[in-house]
Design a protein around this motif. Structure first.
Motif, PDB file in Angstrom:
ATOM      1  N   GLU A 121       0.823  -1.227   0.000  1.00  0.00           N
ATOM      2  CA  GLU A 121       0.000   0.000   0.000  1.00  0.00           C
ATOM      3  C   GLU A 121       0.851   1.268   0.000  1.00  0.00           C
ATOM      4  N   GLU A 122       1.900   1.300   0.828  1.00  0.00           N
ATOM      5  CA  GLU A 122       2.612   2.576   1.029  1.00  0.00           C
ATOM      6  C   GLU A 122       3.670   2.876  -0.032  1.00  0.00           C
ATOM      7  N   TRP A 123       4.269   1.843  -0.656  1.00  0.00           N
ATOM      8  CA  TRP A 123       5.274   2.159  -1.682  1.00  0.00           C
ATOM      9  C   TRP A 123       5.248   1.191  -2.859  1.00  0.00           C
ATOM     10  N   GLY A 124       4.094   0.491  -3.002  1.00  0.00           N
ATOM     11  CA  GLY A 124       3.856  -0.261  -4.228  1.00  0.00           C
ATOM     12  C   GLY A 124       4.650  -1.555  -4.367  1.00  0.00           C
ATOM     13  N   TRP A 125       5.076  -2.139  -3.240  1.00  0.00           N
ATOM     14  CA  TRP A 125       5.861  -3.379  -3.298  1.00  0.00           C
ATOM     15  C   TRP A 125       5.081  -4.523  -3.971  1.00  0.00           C
ATOM     16  N   LYS A 126       5.744  -5.228  -4.867  1.00  0.00           N
ATOM     17  CA  LYS A 126       5.143  -6.398  -5.519  1.00  0.00           C
ATOM     18  C   LYS A 126       6.286  -7.263  -6.061  1.00  0.00           C
ATOM     19  N   PRO A 127       6.384  -8.520  -5.588  1.00  0.00           N
ATOM     20  CA  PRO A 127       7.481  -9.372  -6.088  1.00  0.00           C
ATOM     21  C   PRO A 127       7.214  -9.859  -7.498  1.00  0.00           C
ATOM     22  N   ASP A 128       8.302 -10.191  -8.231  1.00  0.00           N
ATOM     23  CA  ASP A 128       8.159 -10.711  -9.600  1.00  0.00           C
ATOM     24  C   ASP A 128       8.241 -12.233  -9.656  1.00  0.00           C
ATOM     25  N   TYR A 129       8.926 -12.832  -8.685  1.00  0.00           N
ATOM     26  CA  TYR A 129       9.219 -14.279  -8.782  1.00  0.00           C
ATOM     27  C   TYR A 129       8.348 -15.097  -7.832  1.00  0.00           C
ATOM     28  N   ASP A 130       7.824 -16.246  -8.354  1.00  0.00           N
ATOM     29  CA  ASP A 130       7.225 -17.247  -7.476  1.00  0.00           C
ATOM     30  C   ASP A 130       8.217 -18.404  -7.338  1.00  0.00           C
ATOM     31  N   LEU A 131       7.848 -19.443  -6.614  1.00  0.00           N
ATOM     32  CA  LEU A 131       8.784 -20.543  -6.350  1.00  0.00           C
ATOM     33  C   LEU A 131       9.266 -21.230  -7.634  1.00  0.00           C
ATOM     34  N   PRO A 132       8.384 -21.636  -8.554  1.00  0.00           N
ATOM     35  CA  PRO A 132       8.888 -22.303  -9.767  1.00  0.00           C
ATOM     36  C   PRO A 132       9.821 -21.414 -10.593  1.00  0.00           C
ATOM     37  N   ALA A 133       9.502 -20.127 -10.720  1.00  0.00           N
ATOM     38  CA  ALA A 133      10.357 -19.226 -11.518  1.00  0.00           C
ATOM     39  C   ALA A 133      11.722 -19.057 -10.859  1.00  0.00           C
ATOM     40  N   MET A 134      11.734 -18.974  -9.530  1.00  0.00           N
ATOM     41  CA  MET A 134      13.012 -18.822  -8.808  1.00  0.00           C
ATOM     42  C   MET A 134      13.870 -20.075  -9.011  1.00  0.00           C
ATOM     43  N   VAL A 135      13.269 -21.261  -8.847  1.00  0.00           N
ATOM     44  CA  VAL A 135      14.041 -22.513  -8.957  1.00  0.00           C
ATOM     45  C   VAL A 135      14.622 -22.650 -10.366  1.00  0.00           C
ATOM     46  N   GLU A 136      13.818 -22.354 -11.362  1.00  0.00           N
ATOM     47  CA  GLU A 136      14.291 -22.465 -12.742  1.00  0.00           C
ATOM     48  C   GLU A 136      15.511 -21.557 -12.975  1.00  0.00           C
ATOM     49  N   GLU A 137      15.373 -20.292 -12.531  1.00  0.00           N
ATOM     50  CA  GLU A 137      16.470 -19.344 -12.774  1.00  0.00           C
ATOM     51  C   GLU A 137      17.714 -19.655 -11.930  1.00  0.00           C
ATOM     52  N   MET A 138      17.505 -20.114 -10.699  1.00  0.00           N
ATOM     53  CA  MET A 138      18.657 -20.485  -9.848  1.00  0.00           C
ATOM     54  C   MET A 138      19.459 -21.597 -10.514  1.00  0.00           C
ATOM     55  N   LEU A 139      18.758 -22.636 -10.988  1.00  0.00           N
ATOM     56  CA  LEU A 139      19.467 -23.778 -11.589  1.00  0.00           C
ATOM     57  C   LEU A 139      20.193 -23.351 -12.865  1.00  0.00           C
ATOM     58  N   GLU A 140      19.534 -22.507 -13.626  1.00  0.00           N
ATOM     59  CA  GLU A 140      20.139 -22.025 -14.868  1.00  0.00           C
ATOM     60  C   GLU A 140      21.428 -21.235 -14.578  1.00  0.00           C
ATOM     61  N   LYS A 141      21.333 -20.247 -13.661  1.00  0.00           N
ATOM     62  CA  LYS A 141      22.481 -19.385 -13.346  1.00  0.00           C
ATOM     63  C   LYS A 141      23.611 -20.182 -12.703  1.00  0.00           C
ATOM     64  N   LEU A 142      23.253 -21.025 -11.721  1.00  0.00           N
ATOM     65  CA  LEU A 142      24.295 -21.764 -10.994  1.00  0.00           C
ATOM     66  C   LEU A 142      24.983 -22.803 -11.866  1.00  0.00           C
ATOM     67  N   SER A 143      24.217 -23.461 -12.727  1.00  0.00           N
ATOM     68  CA  SER A 143      24.844 -24.493 -13.574  1.00  0.00           C
ATOM     69  C   SER A 143      25.857 -23.832 -14.516  1.00  0.00           C
ATOM     70  N   LYS A 144      25.527 -22.636 -14.981  1.00  0.00           N
ATOM     71  CA  LYS A 144      26.483 -21.894 -15.825  1.00  0.00           C
ATOM     72  C   LYS A 144      27.731 -21.527 -14.996  1.00  0.00           C
ATOM     73  N   LYS A 145      27.493 -20.992 -13.804  1.00  0.00           N
ATOM     74  CA  LYS A 145      28.599 -20.546 -12.950  1.00  0.00           C
ATOM     75  C   LYS A 145      29.510 -21.726 -12.575  1.00  0.00           C
ATOM     76  N   LEU A 146      28.908 -22.884 -12.275  1.00  0.00           N
ATOM     77  CA  LEU A 146      29.699 -24.041 -11.835  1.00  0.00           C
ATOM     78  C   LEU A 146      30.166 -24.907 -13.011  1.00  0.00           C
ATOM     79  N   GLY A 147      29.650 -24.601 -14.194  1.00  0.00           N
ATOM     80  CA  GLY A 147      29.991 -25.394 -15.371  1.00  0.00           C
ATOM     81  C   GLY A 147      29.457 -26.825 -15.286  1.00  0.00           C
ATOM     82  N   LEU A 148      28.263 -26.957 -14.734  1.00  0.00           N
ATOM     83  CA  LEU A 148      27.675 -28.302 -14.558  1.00  0.00           C
ATOM     84  C   LEU A 148      26.376 -28.415 -15.346  1.00  0.00           C
TER      85      LEU A 148
END
Ligand code: AKB
Length: 317
Positions: A288-315
């Motif tokens: 209400e006071e400053w318009g907070w609204k998250p963009d990520y839900d659990l499935p979107a977070m897991v997908e992006e975490m695995l994508e980013k980390l696998s690149k970083k770790l080369g796995l």
């Protein structure tokens, strides 16, 4: 252009926050500080200086020399380390915040943003959809120091009209710097082990539900609150969250991408800390006071975490 000093900038949140702030405000206008040697990326596009937050002279000098307008005070000892060393948590979190707020008052800075945490709540707080304004009687040292941060900052607002702002961060999940010494750290470690070993032993039990958010949302909430119109803020401390899950539910979501992933459980002293925290948060006041609204839900977070980390770790996965 606004000039911002960030403490604890080599930490899990600071590392990414500094990068985003520098893109927005210009590299030279965002001073990254910390007590240890910084990761290489922090020196790439702007200044980094060693700063011990307990050294008030050094803090004042830096704020004056760099003509700082806003300080984001991220340096903090987290919950698990705080239980192992309550005295260190007191000095860093309470005396550090005192030094920051005093510097803001004496030097007339524009704003202090000092994060709080879900750790500010305790066993007598309603754990489901925990409201913004509710009893806070934490039983961890970290929680006690975060209640101090909230009340001290709000007192300085009342007494000296200092523009103090604070967010109660839930567990934060990220693929860059590792978190250190927290109770929610399992939700990051699990991704490294899922990719490397296909197996993880969790230090919290399978049904321990906690509020969480993905780093891009954490950065967004911090910058949005920092930039919010002061006149529109009725509160100074805000619950923020994106989703809640248990270790078993997170493992299930990871298995959608890595079907052979296995998890087992060996709860340790951190279980008691987690059991004293909310399972989910009501963040409607921030919305209400400053318009907070998250963009990520659990499935979107897991997908992006695995994508980013696998690149970083080369796995592959
Ligand atoms: C911790 O687990 O101590 C932190 C927090 C929730 O503030 N991540």
């Amino acid at each position: 252009m606004t000039r911002i000093l960030v403490t604890g900038s080599y930490g899990q949140i600071g590392t990414e926050l500094v990068g985003v702030l520098r893109k927005k405000y210009g590299g030279e206008n965002v001073l990254a500080t910390g007590r240890k040697k910084p990761p290489a990326i922090l020196n790439e596009d702007g200044p980094y200086y060693r700063l011990d937050i307990l050294d008030e002279n050094q803090l004042h000098t830096m704020l004056v020399d760099y003509d700082i307008d806003i300080i984001i005070h991220n340096a903090s000892v987290l919950s698990a380390t705080g239980e192992k060393n309550p005295q260190l948590a007191y000095r860093t979190n309470v005396e550090g915040t005192y030094n920051v707020m005093e510097a803001v008052r004496i030097l007339g800075l524009e704003q202090a943003l000092v994060p709080s945490s879900i750790a500010a709540f305790g066993p007598s707080t309603p754990r489901d959809n925990t409201p913004n304004d509710v009893i806070t009687r934490p039983t961890s040292m970290y929680g006690v120091t975060k209640v101090f941060v909230e009340l001290f900052g709000e007192y300085y607002k009342l007494r000296y009209d200092i523009d103090f702002r604070s967010l109660r961060y839930p567990g934060v999940i990220s693929a860059e710097a590792l978190p250190g010494g927290g109770t929610t750290d399992y939700a990051v470690a699990i991704f490294y082990e899922a990719l490397k070993e296909k197996k993880y032993t969790c230090f919290l039990g399978p049904d321990t539900r906690l509020p969480m958010m993905f780093m891009p949302d954490c950065i967004k909430s911090t910058i949005d609150l920092m930039e919010a119109d002061n006149e529109k803020l009725k509160h100074r401390t805000f619950n923020v969250t994106a989703f809640s899950f248990t270790p078993a539910e997170l493992a299930e979501e990871i298995r959608k991408h890595i079907p052979e992933f296995e998890i087992d459980y060996e709860p340790d002293f951190r279980q008691q800390i987690a059991d004293s925290w909310p399972m989910s948060l009501d963040d409607s006041v921030a919305r209400e006071e400053w318009g907070w609204k998250p963009d990520y839900d659990l499935p979107a977070m897991v997908e992006e975490m695995l994508e980013k980390l696998s690149k970083k770790l080369g796995l592959e996965y």
